[in-house]
Design a protein around this motif. Structure first.
Motif, PDB file in Angstrom:
ATOM      1  N   VAL A  40      11.633   3.958  -9.069  1.00 43.14           N
ATOM      2  CA  VAL A  40      11.735   2.833  -8.142  1.00 43.14           C
ATOM      3  C   VAL A  40      11.714   3.297  -6.686  1.00 43.14           C
ATOM      4  O   VAL A  40      11.023   2.713  -5.850  1.00 43.14           O
ATOM      5  N   ARG A  41      12.443   4.368  -6.378  1.00 45.44           N
ATOM      6  CA  ARG A  41      12.498   4.883  -5.001  1.00 45.44           C
ATOM      7  C   ARG A  41      11.092   5.292  -4.527  1.00 45.44           C
ATOM      8  O   ARG A  41      10.675   4.976  -3.421  1.00 45.44           O
ATOM      9  N   ALA A  42      10.353   5.964  -5.374  1.00 40.98           N
ATOM     10  CA  ALA A  42       8.989   6.380  -5.035  1.00 40.98           C
ATOM     11  C   ALA A  42       8.068   5.168  -4.911  1.00 40.98           C
ATOM     12  O   ALA A  42       7.190   5.136  -4.041  1.00 40.98           O
ATOM     13  N   GLU A  43       8.269   4.191  -5.759  1.00 41.25           N
ATOM     14  CA  GLU A  43       7.459   2.961  -5.706  1.00 41.25           C
ATOM     15  C   GLU A  43       7.647   2.247  -4.367  1.00 41.25           C
ATOM     16  O   GLU A  43       6.672   1.838  -3.728  1.00 41.25           O
ATOM     17  N   LYS A  44       8.897   2.126  -3.925  1.00 40.80           N
ATOM     18  CA  LYS A  44       9.181   1.455  -2.652  1.00 40.80           C
ATOM     19  C   LYS A  44       8.560   2.211  -1.477  1.00 40.80           C
ATOM     20  O   LYS A  44       7.958   1.616  -0.588  1.00 40.80           O
ATOM     21  N   LYS A  45       8.684   3.523  -1.488  1.00 41.61           N
ATOM     22  CA  LYS A  45       8.131   4.339  -0.405  1.00 41.61           C
ATOM     23  C   LYS A  45       6.604   4.249  -0.379  1.00 41.61           C
ATOM     24  O   LYS A  45       6.005   4.056   0.675  1.00 41.61           O
ATOM     25  N   LEU A  46       5.974   4.363  -1.534  1.00 45.30           N
ATOM     26  CA  LEU A  46       4.517   4.276  -1.607  1.00 45.30           C
ATOM     27  C   LEU A  46       4.010   2.887  -1.208  1.00 45.30           C
ATOM     28  O   LEU A  46       2.997   2.771  -0.515  1.00 45.30           O
ATOM     29  N   THR A  47       4.700   1.857  -1.636  1.00 39.75           N
ATOM     30  CA  THR A  47       4.315   0.490  -1.271  1.00 39.75           C
ATOM     31  C   THR A  47       4.359   0.326   0.249  1.00 39.75           C
ATOM     32  O   THR A  47       3.450  -0.245   0.849  1.00 39.75           O
ATOM     33  N   HIS A  48       5.417   0.847   0.868  1.00 39.22           N
ATOM     34  CA  HIS A  48       5.531   0.795   2.329  1.00 39.22           C
ATOM     35  C   HIS A  48       4.369   1.543   2.987  1.00 39.22           C
ATOM     36  O   HIS A  48       3.747   1.038   3.923  1.00 39.22           O
ATOM     37  N   GLU A  49       4.068   2.738   2.507  1.00 36.50           N
ATOM     38  CA  GLU A  49       2.969   3.523   3.076  1.00 36.50           C
ATOM     39  C   GLU A  49       1.637   2.788   2.923  1.00 36.50           C
ATOM     40  O   GLU A  49       0.817   2.796   3.837  1.00 36.50           O
ATOM     41  N   MET A  50       1.429   2.149   1.776  1.00 35.82           N
ATOM     42  CA  MET A  50       0.184   1.422   1.540  1.00 35.82           C
ATOM     43  C   MET A  50       0.049   0.233   2.482  1.00 35.82           C
ATOM     44  O   MET A  50      -1.049  -0.084   2.946  1.00 35.82           O
ATOM     45  N   ARG A  51       1.164  -0.421   2.766  1.00 34.90           N
ATOM     46  CA  ARG A  51       1.123  -1.629   3.596  1.00 34.90           C
ATOM     47  C   ARG A  51       1.140  -1.333   5.096  1.00 34.90           C
ATOM     48  O   ARG A  51       0.544  -2.078   5.872  1.00 34.90           O
ATOM     49  N   VAL A  52       1.828  -0.255   5.501  1.00 35.54           N
ATOM     50  CA  VAL A  52       2.094  -0.046   6.920  1.00 35.54           C
ATOM     51  C   VAL A  52       1.464   1.224   7.500  1.00 35.54           C
ATOM     52  O   VAL A  52       0.971   1.207   8.618  1.00 35.54           O
ATOM     53  N   ILE A  53       1.454   2.315   6.743  1.00 34.65           N
ATOM     54  CA  ILE A  53       1.097   3.612   7.324  1.00 34.65           C
ATOM     55  C   ILE A  53      -0.365   3.988   7.113  1.00 34.65           C
ATOM     56  O   ILE A  53      -1.059   4.350   8.060  1.00 34.65           O
ATOM     57  N   LEU A  54      -0.842   3.921   5.901  1.00 44.60           N
ATOM     58  CA  LEU A  54      -2.213   4.339   5.611  1.00 44.60           C
ATOM     59  C   LEU A  54      -3.221   3.311   6.124  1.00 44.60           C
ATOM     60  O   LEU A  54      -3.060   2.105   5.912  1.00 44.60           O
ATOM     61  N   THR A  55      -4.264   3.809   6.776  1.00 42.52           N
ATOM     62  CA  THR A  55      -5.326   2.922   7.253  1.00 42.52           C
ATOM     63  C   THR A  55      -6.232   2.564   6.080  1.00 42.52           C
ATOM     64  O   THR A  55      -6.209   3.222   5.034  1.00 42.52           O
ATOM     65  N   ASP A  56      -7.064   1.544   6.263  1.00 46.26           N
ATOM     66  CA  ASP A  56      -8.023   1.173   5.223  1.00 46.26           C
ATOM     67  C   ASP A  56      -8.961   2.342   4.921  1.00 46.26           C
ATOM     68  O   ASP A  56      -9.302   2.592   3.771  1.00 46.26           O
ATOM     69  N   GLN A  57      -9.352   3.067   5.953  1.00 44.75           N
ATOM     70  CA  GLN A  57     -10.228   4.224   5.791  1.00 44.75           C
ATOM     71  C   GLN A  57      -9.542   5.320   4.965  1.00 44.75           C
ATOM     72  O   GLN A  57     -10.152   5.913   4.071  1.00 44.75           O
TER      73      GLN A  57
END
Length: 151
Positions: A40-57
């Motif tokens: 769950v902890r990894a899921e929350k962190k990855l979800t945040h990165e997908m939504r906020v940190i990583l660009t579409d590119q």
């Protein structure tokens, strides 16, 4: 002693495919597919990165196949015994390079990941390896003035 059937080759094969699966989920921007693949902890962190940190590119470029992975290095192997619990944690660093079509040109992409796998060997459990940490340390276009790193 904990797992007489453990095979380093099988672990590397499985972890490589697990890493590729997670990068596929990231590239398709489907965080709901992370359930039951990561803690769950990894899921929350990855979800945040997908939504906020990583660009579409970066999300497009991050999808890996086993052939893209050039180096997979175990950094730590920890055995934790506490009362009746026995857990093993393996921390891996992954270096991947691949060609990716960005716009109308082919670009060389460098991807560096840090992944932690855990397994509970406690008596009475039948757990499998699960990803407890998945960090995108770098996802960059090489030789491009718009190179961006996630960290």
């Amino acid at each position: 002693m904990w797992d007489p059937d453990f095979s380093e080759g099988a672990f590397i094969y499985g972890s490589t495919h697990a890493i590729c699966k997670i990068t596929d989920i990231i590239s398709r921007n489907k965080p709901n597919e992370l359930k039951n693949l990561v803690e769950v902890r990894a899921e929350k962190k990855l979800t945040h990165e997908m939504r906020v940190i990583l660009t579409d590119q970066q999300k497009k470029a991050i999808r890996l196949t086993p052939d893209d992975i050039k180096l997979l290095v175990p950094l730590k192997v920890l055995f934790n015994t506490d009362k009746n619990q026995k857990r093993c944690t393996i921390l891996l660093k992954t270096l991947a390079m691949k060609w990716c079509e960005i716009g109308s040109s082919l670009k060389l992409v460098l991807i560096v990941l840090e992944t932690e796998f855990k397994r509970d060997y406690s008596k009475g459990t039948s757990s499998e390896w699960i990803i407890s940490l998945f960090n995108v340390l770098q996802c960059s276009l090489i030789n491009d003035s718009s190179t961006r790193s996630t960290k």
